[in-house]
Design a protein around this motif. Structure first.
Motif, PDB file in Angstrom:
ATOM      1  N   THR A 121     105.768 -54.915  98.620  1.00  0.00           N
ATOM      2  CA  THR A 121     105.822 -55.552  97.202  1.00  0.00           C
ATOM      3  C   THR A 121     104.852 -55.724  96.384  1.00  0.00           C
ATOM      4  OG1 THR A 121     107.019 -57.344  98.994  1.00  0.00           O
ATOM      5  CG2 THR A 121     106.026 -58.279  96.827  1.00  0.00           C
ATOM      6  N   ILE A 122     104.998 -55.286  95.043  1.00  0.00           N
ATOM      7  CA  ILE A 122     103.867 -55.048  94.273  1.00  0.00           C
ATOM      8  C   ILE A 122     103.400 -56.447  93.834  1.00  0.00           C
ATOM      9  CG2 ILE A 122     103.335 -54.039  92.305  1.00  0.00           C
ATOM     10  CD1 ILE A 122     103.927 -51.916  94.184  1.00  0.00           C
ATOM     11  N   LEU A 123     102.233 -56.858  93.990  1.00  0.00           N
ATOM     12  CA  LEU A 123     101.696 -58.092  93.462  1.00  0.00           C
ATOM     13  C   LEU A 123     100.848 -57.750  91.987  1.00  0.00           C
ATOM     14  CD1 LEU A 123     100.143 -59.445  96.719  1.00  0.00           C
ATOM     15  CD2 LEU A 123     102.207 -59.888  95.849  1.00  0.00           C
ATOM     16  N   GLY A 124     100.416 -56.639  92.114  1.00  0.00           N
ATOM     17  CA  GLY A 124      99.832 -56.324  90.755  1.00  0.00           C
ATOM     18  C   GLY A 124      99.634 -54.927  90.743  1.00  0.00           C
ATOM     19  N   CYS A 125      99.806 -54.053  89.500  1.00  0.00           N
ATOM     20  CA  CYS A 125      99.757 -52.780  89.479  1.00  0.00           C
ATOM     21  C   CYS A 125      98.954 -52.300  88.225  1.00  0.00           C
ATOM     22  CB  CYS A 125     101.098 -51.931  89.718  1.00  0.00           C
ATOM     23  SG  CYS A 125     102.381 -52.307  88.401  1.00  0.00           S
ATOM     24  N   TYR A 126      98.344 -53.260  87.468  1.00  0.00           N
ATOM     25  CA  TYR A 126      97.876 -52.682  86.148  1.00  0.00           C
ATOM     26  C   TYR A 126      96.493 -52.468  86.282  1.00  0.00           C
ATOM     27  CZ  TYR A 126     102.359 -53.351  84.174  1.00  0.00           C
ATOM     28  OH  TYR A 126     103.631 -53.531  83.882  1.00  0.00           O
ATOM     29  N   ALA A 127      95.783 -51.638  85.484  1.00  0.00           N
ATOM     30  CA  ALA A 127      94.260 -51.312  85.538  1.00  0.00           C
ATOM     31  C   ALA A 127      93.466 -52.475  84.751  1.00  0.00           C
ATOM     32  CB  ALA A 127      94.068 -49.912  84.808  1.00  0.00           C
ATOM     33  N   ALA A 128      92.275 -52.345  85.158  1.00  0.00           N
ATOM     34  CA  ALA A 128      91.168 -53.426  84.376  1.00  0.00           C
ATOM     35  C   ALA A 128      91.604 -54.743  84.590  1.00  0.00           C
ATOM     36  CB  ALA A 128      91.186 -52.845  82.962  1.00  0.00           C
ATOM     37  N   THR A 129      91.499 -55.511  83.395  1.00  0.00           N
ATOM     38  CA  THR A 129      91.136 -57.056  83.407  1.00  0.00           C
ATOM     39  C   THR A 129      92.733 -57.543  83.848  1.00  0.00           C
ATOM     40  OG1 THR A 129      91.990 -57.318  81.174  1.00  0.00           O
ATOM     41  CG2 THR A 129      89.875 -56.829  81.679  1.00  0.00           C
ATOM     42  N   PRO A 130      92.755 -58.784  84.638  1.00  0.00           N
ATOM     43  CA  PRO A 130      93.903 -59.544  84.398  1.00  0.00           C
ATOM     44  C   PRO A 130      94.402 -60.179  83.435  1.00  0.00           C
ATOM     45  CG  PRO A 130      92.074 -60.766  85.747  1.00  0.00           C
ATOM     46  CD  PRO A 130      91.674 -59.350  85.239  1.00  0.00           C
ATOM     47  N   ARG A 137     101.523 -66.520  96.620  1.00  0.00           N
ATOM     48  CA  ARG A 137     102.230 -67.886  96.570  1.00  0.00           C
ATOM     49  C   ARG A 137     103.782 -67.556  95.894  1.00  0.00           C
ATOM     50  NH1 ARG A 137      99.525 -72.066  98.596  1.00  0.00           N
ATOM     51  NH2 ARG A 137      97.407 -72.035  98.660  1.00  0.00           N
ATOM     52  N   LYS A 138     103.573 -66.788  94.651  1.00  0.00           N
ATOM     53  CA  LYS A 138     104.628 -66.817  93.756  1.00  0.00           C
ATOM     54  C   LYS A 138     105.892 -65.918  94.289  1.00  0.00           C
ATOM     55  CE  LYS A 138     105.648 -65.046  89.118  1.00  0.00           C
ATOM     56  NZ  LYS A 138     104.929 -64.463  87.874  1.00  0.00           N
ATOM     57  N   TYR A 139     105.331 -65.177  95.276  1.00  0.00           N
ATOM     58  CA  TYR A 139     106.453 -64.017  95.712  1.00  0.00           C
ATOM     59  C   TYR A 139     106.580 -64.616  97.326  1.00  0.00           C
ATOM     60  CZ  TYR A 139     106.031 -61.800  91.368  1.00  0.00           C
ATOM     61  OH  TYR A 139     106.054 -61.481  90.067  1.00  0.00           O
ATOM     62  N   LYS A 140     106.329 -65.943  97.432  1.00  0.00           N
ATOM     63  CA  LYS A 140     106.605 -66.215  98.829  1.00  0.00           C
ATOM     64  C   LYS A 140     106.197 -65.707 100.058  1.00  0.00           C
ATOM     65  CE  LYS A 140     110.287 -69.323  96.662  1.00  0.00           C
ATOM     66  NZ  LYS A 140     109.137 -70.070  95.846  1.00  0.00           N
ATOM     67  N   ILE A 141     104.928 -64.841 100.034  1.00  0.00           N
ATOM     68  CA  ILE A 141     104.677 -64.037 101.185  1.00  0.00           C
ATOM     69  C   ILE A 141     103.858 -65.114 102.110  1.00  0.00           C
ATOM     70  CG2 ILE A 141     103.058 -62.334 101.973  1.00  0.00           C
ATOM     71  CD1 ILE A 141     104.318 -60.947  99.314  1.00  0.00           C
ATOM     72  N   LYS A 142     104.135 -65.216 103.295  1.00  0.00           N
ATOM     73  CA  LYS A 142     103.456 -66.168 104.161  1.00  0.00           C
ATOM     74  C   LYS A 142     101.980 -65.571 104.420  1.00  0.00           C
ATOM     75  CE  LYS A 142     107.056 -68.600 106.835  1.00  0.00           C
ATOM     76  NZ  LYS A 142     107.777 -68.385 107.850  1.00  0.00           N
ATOM     77  N   PHE A 143     101.007 -66.382 104.097  1.00  0.00           N
ATOM     78  CA  PHE A 143      99.589 -66.173 104.429  1.00  0.00           C
ATOM     79  C   PHE A 143      99.292 -65.746 105.843  1.00  0.00           C
ATOM     80  CE2 PHE A 143      97.103 -67.196 100.265  1.00  0.00           C
ATOM     81  CZ  PHE A 143      98.144 -67.402  99.710  1.00  0.00           C
ATOM     82  N   SER A 144      99.821 -66.600 106.534  1.00  0.00           N
ATOM     83  CA  SER A 144      99.608 -66.479 107.953  1.00  0.00           C
ATOM     84  C   SER A 144     100.188 -65.166 108.699  1.00  0.00           C
ATOM     85  CB  SER A 144     100.181 -67.742 108.892  1.00  0.00           C
ATOM     86  OG  SER A 144     101.660 -67.520 108.712  1.00  0.00           O
ATOM     87  N   ARG A 145     100.773 -64.447 107.951  1.00  0.00           N
ATOM     88  CA  ARG A 145     101.428 -63.064 108.598  1.00  0.00           C
ATOM     89  C   ARG A 145     100.355 -62.036 108.172  1.00  0.00           C
ATOM     90  NH1 ARG A 145     107.210 -61.306 107.760  1.00  0.00           N
ATOM     91  NH2 ARG A 145     106.364 -59.515 109.096  1.00  0.00           N
ATOM     92  N   ILE A 146      99.728 -62.293 107.234  1.00  0.00           N
ATOM     93  CA  ILE A 146      98.582 -61.207 106.887  1.00  0.00           C
ATOM     94  C   ILE A 146      97.161 -61.228 107.986  1.00  0.00           C
ATOM     95  CG2 ILE A 146      97.047 -60.420 104.997  1.00  0.00           C
ATOM     96  CD1 ILE A 146      98.895 -61.702 103.037  1.00  0.00           C
ATOM     97  N   ASN A 147      97.301 -60.148 108.533  1.00  0.00           N
ATOM     98  CA  ASN A 147      95.990 -60.037 109.390  1.00  0.00           C
ATOM     99  C   ASN A 147      95.161 -58.860 109.110  1.00  0.00           C
ATOM    100  OD1 ASN A 147      96.825 -62.244 110.905  1.00  0.00           O
ATOM    101  ND2 ASN A 147      98.556 -60.904 111.891  1.00  0.00           N
ATOM    102  N   HIS A 148      95.450 -58.114 108.300  1.00  0.00           N
ATOM    103  CA  HIS A 148      94.789 -56.821 107.990  1.00  0.00           C
ATOM    104  C   HIS A 148      94.820 -56.606 106.420  1.00  0.00           C
ATOM    105  CE1 HIS A 148      94.975 -55.641 112.221  1.00  0.00           C
ATOM    106  NE2 HIS A 148      96.241 -56.093 112.030  1.00  0.00           N
ATOM    107  N   ILE A 149      93.520 -56.499 105.799  1.00  0.00           N
ATOM    108  CA  ILE A 149      93.423 -56.270 104.390  1.00  0.00           C
ATOM    109  C   ILE A 149      92.646 -54.889 104.264  1.00  0.00           C
ATOM    110  CG2 ILE A 149      92.596 -57.033 102.321  1.00  0.00           C
ATOM    111  CD1 ILE A 149      92.634 -59.832 103.509  1.00  0.00           C
ATOM    112  N   PHE A 150      93.338 -54.022 103.462  1.00  0.00           N
ATOM    113  CA  PHE A 150      92.723 -52.789 103.222  1.00  0.00           C
ATOM    114  C   PHE A 150      92.110 -52.766 101.838  1.00  0.00           C
ATOM    115  CE2 PHE A 150      95.463 -52.217 106.605  1.00  0.00           C
ATOM    116  CZ  PHE A 150      95.029 -51.846 107.549  1.00  0.00           C
ATOM    117  N   ILE A 151      90.872 -52.480 101.630  1.00  0.00           N
ATOM    118  CA  ILE A 151      90.284 -52.457 100.110  1.00  0.00           C
ATOM    119  C   ILE A 151      89.907 -51.063  99.889  1.00  0.00           C
ATOM    120  CG2 ILE A 151      88.579 -53.432  98.643  1.00  0.00           C
ATOM    121  CD1 ILE A 151      90.397 -55.626  99.315  1.00  0.00           C
TER     122      ILE A 151
END
Lengths: 311, 311
Positions: B4-13, B44-58
């Protein structure tokens, strides 16, 4: 004086509600007050020119009041800013922002000037010919300031009709504007006050968020034109105020009443409530002149409709 | 495997485009990859459950890839999280996040575990029974990693039809699932391969953003099922790649072609372009299997339509 609410909801940003940020237009300044996550997107949405913002005031370092700041500062650089940007906020804000920029091997092309606050007394933090800004020390879970923005009294203006009626020669007009009395053709002194008009009453705006009910701010905000006061909770949740150091809308109204504010604007609503209307209803039981902030709402305190209400 | 792509644009929101963030669903994990400002609102907009996220890769510490992280971490606390949250990102990320929390006199109710990365070689950073995650060292203006997510090969499954046809007794089924050969009623050995089905081909996903054109990643991402590769610029701006350490869509396509990727997904578009279609057109001159990321777009790599395209 014009206030644009970019966000006025407590805690986390949501799809249709934004954390605290607002823009006060006063005497040709655009002052940005608080900067929750997403503030830069809200600025774009409401077509506020980034280049007109030169001063940012941060009340406290909770995320819903400042997590949008690193992004906004970075965006200013991408937009080619070269003017100074002044940030007023609690001690620590400089370290936080500069660490974020440093980690990205980033910088600003423009002078970024921090004014760190740590006094527990109200202090004058900005002044120019037309406006002053003072802190309003608040009581919250962390060190927090509200801000009082005040227009200075403008000089009296020449009453051309009166001057003509008194037969005052044009050569005296510049002096009369400066406060000198006039002299008519017969040599009689005409008091300056009879030849000039009262300037418009200076307006003021106090931003008080986040805070527990705190009467010690009353001397600072006394007679303020517009008071924005947080009202996180309704009366039914008043038991949460002490622990969270927030206020109810009735408490906000008490402060407005005791300060003789002309208008109370409520905001910083907990997102637990489905509608914000009840905040206004409960406050009006205490104080009649209440309006509700909402994201995207613009209060034009120069408009006839609001002026008629205020004065 | 679903992206699911939440954002894919460069630079500023901006009002309708978001900085980099995406969610990869793989073997029942929801891996969050990068976290630009506003990511929590997109979740929130794409109804992804926060509780299912346990790993974040930066990937790296530029604002458009991580300025949403302090807010998301704070929101996890407000939502009452108690499970561990693992953050994988460049050295320095722990100091940055903890400073932001500390300034707000804040904390997490849940264990927040940082895995700081500083190696310039690809390394295995996560592994369980079904999936591995490896870094893909990229070349950008700051220390940057892509990430390769790989399903492990599943065990072969029993071919009930074949077992019946060979007259294999049920008592052998468990052993056959474990790889043991079968024995029919006459005592003949039936090779395990004739009694079991090939497992589905393991899928893999490589996230490569931000990076200049860099062939040294090819051995790591070789034969990847889906390659997300940044394509900040079109060919007409290719002269900017070297200075900014970004790629064109044609360069992304070269990498996909040389890696024998099954599908290339483009993203991280510069916001200077009015439409993203040209990115796809230019890439297809080099490599035919190209799709365009866009905010809110979902790639279901388990769907028949996409599977038919992929295999």
């Amino acid at each position: 004086m014009k206030l644009t609410i970019l966000g006025c909801y407590a805690a986390t940003p949501r799809t249709f509600t934004n954390p605290t940020s607002q823009v006060l237009e006063i005497k040709n300044h655009l002052f940005l007050i608080d900067c929750g996550e997403g503030t830069q997107v809200q600025l774009r949405k409401y077509k506020i020119k980034f280049s007109r913002i030169n001063h940012i005031f941060i009340s406290h370092l909770h995320g819903d009041h400042f997590f949008g700041l690193p992004g906004l500062i970075s965006t200013f650089r991408l937009l080619g800013r070269d003017k100074e940007l002044h940030i007023y906020g609690p001690k620590g804000i400089k370290q936080a922002i500069t660490l974020f920029l440093k980690l990205g091997d980033s910088w600003t092309n423009y002078p970024l000037i921090f004014h760190e606050l740590e006094s527990k007394e109200s202090e004058l933090i900005y002044e120019d010919e037309k406006v002053t800004v003072r802190t309003v020390p608040l009581i919250h879970r962390v060190y927090t300031n509200g801000f009082l923005f005040q227009e200075k009294e403008a000089p009296r203006t020449l009453n051309i009709e009166a001057a003509k009626a008194y037969g005052i020669d044009k050569s005296q007009f510049n002096n009369i504007k400066k406060g000198v009395d006039g002299v008519d053709e017969s040599g009689n002194t005409i008091p300056n006050k009879q030849l000039t008009l009262d300037p418009p009453e200076p307006k003021s705006y106090a931003f008080c968020s986040d805070t527990v009910y705190n009467e010690s701010i009353l001397p600072i905000i006394k007679d303020v034109t517009v008071l924005y006061h947080e009202s996180t909770f309704l009366e039914s949740e008043s038991h949460l105020c002490d622990k969270t150091k927030h206020s109810t809308s009735k408490q906000a109204a008490q402060i407005a009443k005791k300060a003789d504010a002309k208008l109370l604007v409520l905001g910083h609503y907990s997102t637990r409530y489905k509608s914000i209307e009840l905040f206004g209803e409960e406050a009006k039981e205490i104080f009649p002149y209440v309006d509700l902030a909402d994201d995207g709402k613009i209060f034009d305190f120069g408009s006839k409709r609001i002026l008629a209400k205020l004065f």
